[in-house]
Design a protein around this motif. Structure first.
Motif, mmCIF file in Angstrom:
data_model
loop_
_atom_site.group_PDB
_atom_site.id
_atom_site.type_symbol
_atom_site.label_atom_id
_atom_site.label_comp_id
_atom_site.label_asym_id
_atom_site.label_seq_id
_atom_site.Cartn_x
_atom_site.Cartn_y
_atom_site.Cartn_z
ATOM 1 N N GLU A 98 0.847 -1.191 0.000
ATOM 2 C CA GLU A 98 0.000 0.000 0.000
ATOM 3 C C GLU A 98 0.880 1.238 0.000
ATOM 4 O OE1 GLU A 98 -2.390 0.153 3.537
ATOM 5 O OE2 GLU A 98 -0.874 -0.927 4.688
ATOM 6 N N ASP A 99 0.297 2.345 -0.339
ATOM 7 C CA ASP A 99 1.075 3.565 -0.521
ATOM 8 C C ASP A 99 1.630 4.124 0.782
ATOM 9 O OD1 ASP A 99 2.182 5.686 -1.933
ATOM 10 O OD2 ASP A 99 0.424 6.947 -1.663
ATOM 11 N N THR A 100 0.867 4.033 1.845
ATOM 12 C CA THR A 100 1.219 4.726 3.084
ATOM 13 C C THR A 100 2.069 3.901 4.040
ATOM 14 O OG1 THR A 100 -0.864 4.009 4.092
ATOM 15 C CG2 THR A 100 -0.846 6.167 2.995
ATOM 16 N N PHE A 101 2.286 2.620 3.749
ATOM 17 C CA PHE A 101 3.000 1.783 4.715
ATOM 18 C C PHE A 101 4.463 2.190 4.848
ATOM 19 C CE2 PHE A 101 5.770 -1.815 5.681
ATOM 20 C CZ PHE A 101 5.258 -2.195 6.915
ATOM 21 N N LYS A 102 4.919 2.210 6.085
ATOM 22 C CA LYS A 102 6.331 2.428 6.387
ATOM 23 C C LYS A 102 6.644 1.628 7.636
ATOM 24 C CE LYS A 102 9.784 6.057 7.118
ATOM 25 N NZ LYS A 102 10.004 7.527 7.228
ATOM 26 N N SER A 103 7.627 0.792 7.537
ATOM 27 C CA SER A 103 7.986 -0.046 8.677
ATOM 28 C C SER A 103 8.218 0.814 9.924
ATOM 29 C CB SER A 103 9.249 -0.849 8.349
ATOM 30 O OG SER A 103 9.682 -1.575 9.479
ATOM 31 N N GLU A 104 7.593 0.412 11.046
ATOM 32 C CA GLU A 104 7.733 1.192 12.276
ATOM 33 C C GLU A 104 9.178 1.281 12.734
ATOM 34 O OE1 GLU A 104 5.177 -0.134 15.350
ATOM 35 O OE2 GLU A 104 3.323 0.152 14.198
ATOM 36 N N SER A 105 9.870 0.165 12.655
ATOM 37 C CA SER A 105 11.289 0.164 13.016
ATOM 38 C C SER A 105 12.113 0.013 11.742
ATOM 39 C CB SER A 105 11.600 -0.979 13.976
ATOM 40 O OG SER A 105 11.234 -2.224 13.402
ATOM 41 N N PRO A 106 13.215 0.734 11.625
ATOM 42 C CA PRO A 106 14.059 0.639 10.429
ATOM 43 C C PRO A 106 14.553 -0.791 10.220
ATOM 44 C CG PRO A 106 14.691 2.528 11.764
ATOM 45 C CD PRO A 106 13.745 1.718 12.586
ATOM 46 N N ARG A 107 14.463 -1.254 8.981
ATOM 47 C CA ARG A 107 14.920 -2.610 8.665
ATOM 48 C C ARG A 107 15.107 -2.763 7.174
ATOM 49 N NH1 ARG A 107 10.472 -6.209 7.189
ATOM 50 N NH2 ARG A 107 8.498 -5.061 7.221
ATOM 51 N N VAL A 108 15.885 -3.753 6.808
ATOM 52 C CA VAL A 108 16.061 -4.132 5.409
ATOM 53 C C VAL A 108 15.043 -5.216 5.091
ATOM 54 C CG1 VAL A 108 17.630 -5.173 3.730
ATOM 55 C CG2 VAL A 108 18.506 -3.525 5.403
ATOM 56 N N GLU A 109 14.344 -5.090 3.966
ATOM 57 C CA GLU A 109 13.310 -6.054 3.602
ATOM 58 C C GLU A 109 13.756 -7.022 2.518
ATOM 59 O OE1 GLU A 109 9.839 -3.768 2.599
ATOM 60 O OE2 GLU A 109 9.856 -2.704 4.505
ATOM 61 N N ILE A 110 14.535 -6.531 1.570
ATOM 62 C CA ILE A 110 14.889 -7.350 0.403
ATOM 63 C C ILE A 110 16.349 -7.125 0.026
ATOM 64 C CG2 ILE A 110 14.347 -7.892 -2.010
ATOM 65 C CD1 ILE A 110 11.617 -6.579 -1.582
ATOM 66 N N ILE A 111 17.034 -8.204 -0.310
ATOM 67 C CA ILE A 111 18.355 -8.144 -0.935
ATOM 68 C C ILE A 111 18.209 -8.746 -2.322
ATOM 69 C CG2 ILE A 111 20.791 -8.746 -0.792
ATOM 70 C CD1 ILE A 111 19.904 -7.165 1.612
ATOM 71 N N THR A 112 18.435 -7.961 -3.335
ATOM 72 C CA THR A 112 18.280 -8.452 -4.704
ATOM 73 C C THR A 112 19.325 -7.776 -5.587
ATOM 74 O OG1 THR A 112 16.683 -8.795 -6.492
ATOM 75 C CG2 THR A 112 16.535 -6.714 -5.296
ATOM 76 N N GLY A 113 19.187 -7.876 -6.881
ATOM 77 C CA GLY A 113 20.161 -7.255 -7.767
ATOM 78 C C GLY A 113 20.007 -7.719 -9.199
ATOM 79 N N ARG A 114 21.026 -7.437 -9.971
ATOM 80 C CA ARG A 114 20.971 -7.779 -11.396
ATOM 81 C C ARG A 114 22.362 -8.025 -11.943
ATOM 82 N NH1 ARG A 114 16.715 -5.152 -15.563
ATOM 83 N NH2 ARG A 114 17.249 -6.393 -17.404
ATOM 84 N N LYS A 115 22.490 -9.143 -12.654
ATOM 85 C CA LYS A 115 23.735 -9.443 -13.365
ATOM 86 C C LYS A 115 23.619 -8.936 -14.800
ATOM 87 C CE LYS A 115 25.582 -13.545 -12.790
ATOM 88 N NZ LYS A 115 25.723 -15.020 -12.732
ATOM 89 N N GLY A 116 24.715 -9.062 -15.537
ATOM 90 C CA GLY A 116 24.673 -8.691 -16.945
ATOM 91 C C GLY A 116 24.491 -7.216 -17.172
ATOM 92 N N VAL A 117 25.007 -6.404 -16.256
ATOM 93 C CA VAL A 117 24.904 -4.955 -16.374
ATOM 94 C C VAL A 117 26.203 -4.405 -16.958
ATOM 95 C CG1 VAL A 117 24.644 -2.782 -15.098
ATOM 96 C CG2 VAL A 117 23.315 -4.805 -14.427
ATOM 97 N N MET A 118 26.081 -3.479 -17.891
ATOM 98 C CA MET A 118 27.264 -2.859 -18.499
ATOM 99 C C MET A 118 27.405 -1.423 -18.007
ATOM 100 S SD MET A 118 29.818 -3.590 -20.528
ATOM 101 C CE MET A 118 29.288 -4.894 -21.651
ATOM 102 N N ALA A 119 28.572 -1.115 -17.471
ATOM 103 C CA ALA A 119 28.883 0.264 -17.102
ATOM 104 C C ALA A 119 29.475 0.952 -18.323
ATOM 105 C CB ALA A 119 29.883 0.286 -15.948
ATOM 106 N N ILE A 120 28.839 2.014 -18.782
ATOM 107 C CA ILE A 120 29.338 2.795 -19.917
ATOM 108 C C ILE A 120 29.879 4.108 -19.358
ATOM 109 C CG2 ILE A 120 28.770 3.850 -22.135
ATOM 110 C CD1 ILE A 120 26.427 1.926 -22.372
ATOM 111 N N GLU A 121 31.186 4.201 -19.313
ATOM 112 C CA GLU A 121 31.832 5.364 -18.707
ATOM 113 C C GLU A 121 32.355 6.301 -19.787
ATOM 114 O OE1 GLU A 121 34.700 5.205 -15.137
ATOM 115 O OE2 GLU A 121 36.016 5.517 -16.869
ATOM 116 N N CYS A 122 32.005 7.581 -19.646
ATOM 117 C CA CYS A 122 32.459 8.609 -20.587
ATOM 118 C C CYS A 122 33.221 9.678 -19.810
ATOM 119 C CB CYS A 122 31.263 9.231 -21.316
ATOM 120 S SG CYS A 122 31.707 10.576 -22.438
#
Length: 471
Positions: free
Chosen positions: A311-335
């Motif tokens: 829901e839009d208004t939810f915020k965990s009462e106590s600070p915490r981490v909920e999810i650890i995720t990510g993505r492989k196959g990412v290309m950094a394009i540096e200029c």
């Protein structure tokens, strides 16, 4: 708000239709519990891939063959094979109550109708006054519609055979002459339906004046789901997936270590979408969020679990981490470009190349003379955009580096030392952090690392921040 829910069933679940019947559609529901629901269905798993192109491998389906070939034989053979495949699905559903004669007739009517349209279009464009390219999006929409119409019709038919008062709501525009807008289409087809006594089974694809695929492409079924929820003022939206929305990928972390997220907010859902791990399409989430309609994500194969409530208004009462995720196959394009010093428009100029090649970046770094964008695109696209940038900035140093992003996400991560603590965990285990991104809103921290350490980093951070929090 109404008393009904709007529920979406994905393609993989539709392919396990006996489970869908037992866990979602019917099961042990009483007469009253069967209704006050609107069911939006996707095509059976793999059908849209055959009609368009494979979502991951890009193997050509009917649309890809039609749009790239001057011959009707290749796409014509392909659409015949799709017809056979859809009829084979019908045969598998016959024991559940599907009338095979009517189901096969439905498939062949749609397939042959589209085939005739494509042949007529090919002939029309052969005269030179009409350009095929101008009609390809319409072709793509027509082909997509077949899959959703097929699964919705079958679901409706099986439920009717069980004595349930189901209604087939076909939003695909088949043989319709009215050119409705998206909103008008939904309101027209749902006018007069008594949700307390009827169970609408709805196609995930909607044909409308705006062209739903032109804007959302293959995310259209969740857009349809969201639009129906908003316009019918549903009390809740429900998406039935093949898995729980969990604290991490159980294949990486372990089934016994991940936990199902009980509650979170749409902001967290957006972060997941940005990494290609959608709880819901971000454009679909926007409409429900603005209308105050909460979303529940449930595991279709664990019917007794309440799932994750968003829901839009939810915020965990106590600070915490909920999810650890990510993505492989990412290309950094540096200029790196010395000329960008003091320029206010260099960033906009560089982004014009991303716009030109329709490339979206998922993270970004900047300093006095260097801009780095992190993108998840095929190598051929990376080469094109790199060449385009180098041509525009011949004096710049362009570097491409393959990396992975690991993301720590939560509805309330406003507690000190989380970033330094996470970095310390990775560094202590021999994983160098190449870059860090953290927003002021305390919902997301991203760590850029070497791709080879991706799975290990996910597991380490999950243990340190969720299983046995050290911070």
């Amino acid at each position: 708000m109404g008393n009904h829910t709007v529920e979406k069933i994905g393609g993989t679940t539709m392919s396990r239709f006996k489970d869908a019947l037992d866990n979602i559609l019917v099961g042990s529901r009483t007469e009253e519990d069967l209704y006050n629901r609107i069911i939006v269905v996707s095509a059976y798993g793999g059908v849209t891939d055959k009609l368009l192109e494979h979502k991951k491998t890009k193997k050509s389906g009917v649309y890809a063959l039609f749009s790239s070939s001057d011959s009707s034989w290749t796409w014509g053979d392909a659409i015949s094979k799709v017809s056979d495949h859809m009829c084979s699905i019908n045969a598998q559903l016959e024991p559940l109550g599907l009338d095979l004669l009517f189901a096969d007739r439905f498939v062949k009517e749609r397939i042959e109708g589209v085939r005739s349209c494509l042949l007529d279009l090919t002939r029309l464009c052969s005269y030179g006054h009409f350009q095929l390219e101008e009609h390809l999006m319409t072709v793509r929409e027509m082909l997509s519609a077949i899959g959703e119409a097929h699964s919705a019709y079958n679901t409706y038919s099986i439920l009717r055979s069980m004595g349930i008062n189901a209604r087939f709501v076909d939003l695909t525009g088949w043989l319709e002459t009215d050119n409705f807008s998206f909103d008008e289409k939904i309101l027209h087809h749902f006018a007069g339906i008594d949700y307390s006594r009827e169970l609408p089974i709805v196609t995930g694809y909607t044909q409308c004046r705006e062209g739903i695929m032109d804007t959302y492409d293959r995310g259209y079924s969740e857009i349809t789901f969201s639009k129906i929820a908003v316009l019918t003022e549903a009390r809740e939206g429900v998406i039935h997936k093949e898995f729980h929305l969990s604290s991490g990928d159980p294949k990486i972390i372990g089934e016994d270590k991940v936990v199902t997220i009980g509650r979170t907010n749409y902001d967290v859902a957006d972060q997941l979408s940005d990494l290609g791990m959608e709880a819901i399409h971000p454009k679909a989430a926007k409409g429900m969020r603005q209308s105050g309609i909460p979303l529940r994500v449930r595991n279709a194969f664990d019917p007794d679990h309440p799932g994750t409530f968003i829901e839009d208004t939810f915020k965990s009462e106590s600070p915490r981490v909920e999810i650890i995720t990510g993505r492989k196959g990412v290309m950094a394009i540096e200029c790196k470009d010395q000329d960008m010093m003091g320029r206010y428009d260099h960033d906009a100029d560089l982004l014009s190349h991303f716009i030109k090649h329709q490339v979206r970046y998922i993270a970004k770094d900047t300093n006095a003379n260097t801009l780095t964008h992190y993108v998840a695109e095929p190598l051929d696209v990376i080469k094109k955009i790199t060449h385009s940038i180098q041509k525009a900035y011949p004096a710049a140093e362009i570097m491409n580096k393959k990396v992975a992003l690991v993301s720590v996400i939560g509805s309330n991560m406003a507690f000190p030392k989380i970033m330094s603590g996470a970095v310390q965990v990775l560094e202590d285990n021999g994983i160098t952090v190449l870059s860090v991104h953290k927003c002021l809103r305390n919902v997301n921290i991203q760590f850029v690392i070497e791709e080879e350490f991706f799975e290990r980093a996910i597991a380490l951070l999950h243990e340190a921040l969720i299983e046995n929090p050290i911070i």
